[in-house]
Design a protein around this motif. Structure first.
Motif: not given
Length: 129
Positions: A13-34
């Motif tokens: 589960i911790y890797m799923q969380i990690r991968n989800g956040i990394v994917a959010g960054i890759a897709m531009g849904k999460l930006q610097d400072g969010d």
């Protein structure tokens, strides 16, 4: 935050969380400072133990994707992650080697793997806002 976990998955589960956040960054849904949800909040939203979320956040911090700020929580550090491309490629080599080994064993054509990678890459890049 639009993040889900699959409790029936073999992936921790911790890797799923990690991968989800990394994917959010890759897709531009999460930006610097969010800001990211607190460990307690995200754990409650996902229905997982706080220690699991904490483990994911520590891993993301160690990889340069987020920074943990005392009394302010966690925030995205996407710019720093981009600087670590060489470290990523080195670390990803083993995972990629395992994937390619299985593809070769299953007689999957090289061009099919290339096409899949190109499609996934374009898909993630295209989702940036």
């Amino acid at each position: 935050m639009l993040l889900t976990v699959d409790f029936s998955s073999e992936e921790p589960i911790y890797m799923q969380i990690r991968n989800g956040i990394v994917a959010g960054i890759a897709m531009g849904k999460l930006q610097d400072g969010d800001p990211l949800p607190s460990v307690r909040t995200l754990g409650g939203e996902l229905g997982v133990n706080l220690h699991t979320v904490n483990k994911a956040y520590r891993l993301l911090r160690n990889e340069g994707f987020i920074r943990l700020l005392p009394s302010r929580g966690a925030e995205v550090q996407a710019g720093e992650a981009a600087k670590n491309a060489a470290l990523f490629l080195d670390a990803a080599g083993n995972s990629l080697r395992n994937l390619i080994s299985e593809a070769v064993t299953r007689h999957v054509d090289r061009s099919a793997i290339h096409a899949m990678i190109d499609t996934l890459y374009d898909e993630l890049e295209g989702q940036k806002t």
